[in-house]
Design a protein around this motif. Structure first.
Motif, mmCIF file in Angstrom:
data_model
loop_
_atom_site.group_PDB
_atom_site.id
_atom_site.type_symbol
_atom_site.label_atom_id
_atom_site.label_comp_id
_atom_site.label_asym_id
_atom_site.label_seq_id
_atom_site.Cartn_x
_atom_site.Cartn_y
_atom_site.Cartn_z
ATOM 1 N N GLY A 23 0.808 -1.218 0.000
ATOM 2 C CA GLY A 23 0.000 0.000 0.000
ATOM 3 C C GLY A 23 0.839 1.266 0.000
ATOM 4 N N SER A 24 2.134 1.152 0.240
ATOM 5 C CA SER A 24 2.992 2.338 0.338
ATOM 6 C C SER A 24 3.339 2.921 -1.025
ATOM 7 N N GLY A 25 3.128 2.148 -2.085
ATOM 8 C CA GLY A 25 3.484 2.609 -3.412
ATOM 9 C C GLY A 25 4.894 2.216 -3.796
ATOM 10 N N HIS A 26 5.608 1.523 -2.904
ATOM 11 C CA HIS A 26 6.967 1.097 -3.202
ATOM 12 C C HIS A 26 7.066 -0.416 -3.332
ATOM 13 N N ASN A 27 5.886 -1.059 -3.414
ATOM 14 C CA ASN A 27 5.808 -2.483 -3.699
ATOM 15 C C ASN A 27 6.537 -3.344 -2.669
ATOM 16 N N LYS A 28 6.703 -4.611 -2.975
ATOM 17 C CA LYS A 28 7.235 -5.539 -1.987
ATOM 18 C C LYS A 28 8.730 -5.415 -1.792
ATOM 19 N N ASN A 29 9.454 -4.868 -2.772
ATOM 20 C CA ASN A 29 10.914 -4.803 -2.638
ATOM 21 C C ASN A 29 11.416 -3.441 -2.171
ATOM 22 N N ALA A 30 10.513 -2.554 -1.825
ATOM 23 C CA ALA A 30 10.845 -1.259 -1.239
ATOM 24 C C ALA A 30 11.781 -0.436 -2.121
ATOM 25 N N GLY A 31 11.634 -0.519 -3.435
ATOM 26 C CA GLY A 31 12.413 0.301 -4.342
ATOM 27 C C GLY A 31 13.845 -0.149 -4.512
ATOM 28 N N ARG A 32 14.166 -1.383 -4.069
ATOM 29 C CA ARG A 32 15.551 -1.857 -4.150
ATOM 30 C C ARG A 32 15.799 -2.779 -5.348
ATOM 31 N N GLY A 33 14.837 -2.963 -6.184
ATOM 32 C CA GLY A 33 15.046 -3.846 -7.326
ATOM 33 C C GLY A 33 14.883 -5.301 -6.927
#
Length: 146
Positions: A23-33
């Motif tokens: 729900g944060s908009g950064h998906n499951k990998n938190a913007g780390r690829g």
């Protein structure tokens, strides 16, 4: 009014809160690829010369010679260059820099090529024997700076 001041719309962005789920908009990998060194919690940014574990080029190339880190560089000024100051002038490194003969923050060595103006008083860091002799024979003086 001072109590109604606020930044323009879009001027302030909200802080990126990563690792807070889909729900944060950064998906499951938190913007780390996906996978790899940079995705792990212990994955730190590598230095500029890191080559992925391969033997770095700085270690592959042979070292040659010696670099003297204590060497002092001097900018050279010849007596013929001092003619622009005229006779009886008092010259220091700041005036040499203003005329474009040396850079502002450099040490200066005076060499004896050319003729010295009469009565010249000059302050430099080093002076050759011939330069000193020519200036003193023309009625001037050389002062050495520390």
């Amino acid at each position: 009014m001072l109590d109604q001041l606020k930044p323009n719309p879009g001027a302030r962005r909200r802080r990126k809160r990563v690792g807070r789920g889909p729900g944060s908009g950064h998906n499951k990998n938190a913007g780390r690829g996906v996978k790899g060194q940079g995705t792990r919690s212990a994955g730190r940014p590598t230095s500029r010369h890191f080559e992925g574990g391969q033997m770095p080029i700085t270690r592959r190339l042979p070292k040659r010679g010696f670099v003297n880190i204590h060497r002092r560089e001097y900018e050279v000024v010849n007596l013929r260059d001092l003619a622009v100051f005229g006779e009886g002038a008092s010259v220091d490194t700041a005036q040499l820099a203003e005329r474009g003969l040396v850079r502002r923050k450099s040490r200066v060595k005076l060499l004896g090529e050319g003729d010295a103006p009469a009565g010249l008083r000059i302050q430099v860091h080093r002076a050759s024997g011939s330069a000193r002799a020519k200036i003193e024979s023309a009625g001037g003086s050389v002062e050495l700076l520390p």
